[in-house]
Design a protein around this motif. Sequence first.
Motif, short mmCIF file in Angstrom:
data_model
loop_
_atom_site.label_atom_id
_atom_site.label_comp_id
_atom_site.label_asym_id
_atom_site.label_seq_id
_atom_site.Cartn_x
_atom_site.Cartn_y
_atom_site.Cartn_z
N ILE A 13 0.84 -1.21 0.00
CA ILE A 13 0.00 0.00 0.00
C ILE A 13 0.87 1.26 0.00
O ILE A 13 0.66 2.19 -0.77
N VAL A 14 1.89 1.26 0.88
CA VAL A 14 2.77 2.44 1.00
C VAL A 14 3.50 2.70 -0.32
O VAL A 14 3.59 3.84 -0.79
N MET A 15 3.98 1.62 -0.93
CA MET A 15 4.71 1.79 -2.19
C MET A 15 3.79 2.26 -3.31
O MET A 15 4.20 3.05 -4.18
N GLY A 16 2.55 1.80 -3.28
CA GLY A 16 1.57 2.26 -4.27
C GLY A 16 1.30 3.75 -4.11
O GLY A 16 1.26 4.49 -5.10
N ARG A 17 1.15 4.19 -2.86
CA ARG A 17 0.92 5.62 -2.59
C ARG A 17 2.12 6.44 -3.04
O ARG A 17 1.97 7.53 -3.60
N THR A 18 3.34 5.91 -2.78
CA THR A 18 4.56 6.62 -3.18
C THR A 18 4.57 6.84 -4.69
O THR A 18 4.84 7.94 -5.17
N ALA A 19 4.24 5.77 -5.42
CA ALA A 19 4.22 5.88 -6.88
C ALA A 19 3.22 6.95 -7.32
O ALA A 19 3.48 7.71 -8.24
N ASP A 20 2.08 7.00 -6.61
CA ASP A 20 1.07 8.03 -6.90
C ASP A 20 1.63 9.44 -6.70
O ASP A 20 1.40 10.33 -7.51
N HIS A 21 2.35 9.62 -5.59
CA HIS A 21 2.92 10.95 -5.29
C HIS A 21 3.94 11.34 -6.34
O HIS A 21 3.99 12.49 -6.77
#
Lengths: 113, 278
Positions: B88-96
């Motif tokens: 989840i955290v890595m997905g959010r990072t990619a979004d940012h």
Amino acid sequence: MRATFISLVVVLFAAGCATAPESRELTSSIASVNTAEKLGASQVPEAARALESAKHEVAWARALIVNGKHGRAQLMAERAEIDAALAIALVREHEARRAAQQAAPPGAATSTH
Amino acid sequence: MTHHRLIVLAALLVPTACAHKIPEELREARASYKQAAADPATRKETPAELDEARRSLTRAERSYVVEGDSPKTRDRAYIATRKAELAIVMGRTADHVEAARNAELWQAREALAAEQAENAANASRLATEQELRAEAEQRAALAITALAEIAAVRSEPRGTVVTLSGSVLFASGKSELLPSATSRLTQVAEALVASDPGAHFLVEGYTDSKGRADFNQQLSEARAQAVRDFLVEHGVAADRIEARGLGETQPVASNATADGRANNRRVEIVIQPPPPSQ
């Protein structure tokens, strides 16, 4: 002569304890913990919590190894590893979010989840 | 497909789960994976991590089946939870990261649009200036053409020279303008006003060689001055026009004949173009 021998044994034993070579299952976890620290995980609240868990688990895994519980120690090392990885990922997320907020023009909405 | 397997596994577990108490860690691992699998960003950006989390959860579930609520089952469930969180955290990072890149692109586009607008404004201003200048030049050319019908107009290196016959402007030996001179001079004034706004004008008086040279000099000066005064009264800016007399010094024809002397008695108006630096 005999006293010297005993003290030598004591010194060797103590040195052995202090610098016990890390078991193979822990090297990777410790490396990840070090990376997380270098990246400043302790400065980001969420990451700091994960980093603390990782350190705690490394210590726990060491104690399990000393007690000969290698199976459980292996799992504890894995826990340390994933907590350190999470700490690193949280630092990266924090940085990416800040970069996105700075790059966003004032007034424009940033993606938030 | 993999979901199905999980569901089947979970279904098989239900009786066991009711028999024993499901460890909190495993409950949490299931919830975390469910959350990760439902998150569009995670599914899109970090499918490999999500898959890894699913495998971890499977291992924890299997451990629970084999060993029940043991420390190892709890460890494996803990690991599965963290793996789902990591996805989840890595997905959010990619979004940012993507948002930052989009913002930069957006800013670059804005800057480009601003630059293009400025270029267009400059081009339009330049076109307007050129149009105005062309109009002014055309007006000036028309005025000179109109002038050519009433006076001799020629081009010289120092500018356009308009020559008016002395006999048309003045009585013999006088420096007062004749009434018949006014219509011509009015036309000259109009042409000068219409000419290039940067141009300067020089009125020059000339005489023939009859009479004394110093008298002729004074007469030529007075006549040039009279013409200048008239032109200023008729709209030519005083700071753009000067007068001088050259007496009998520069004849354009022989002073031996009456025709030649008539040609030498004249007033010339030089239209000096603006200096090239402007």
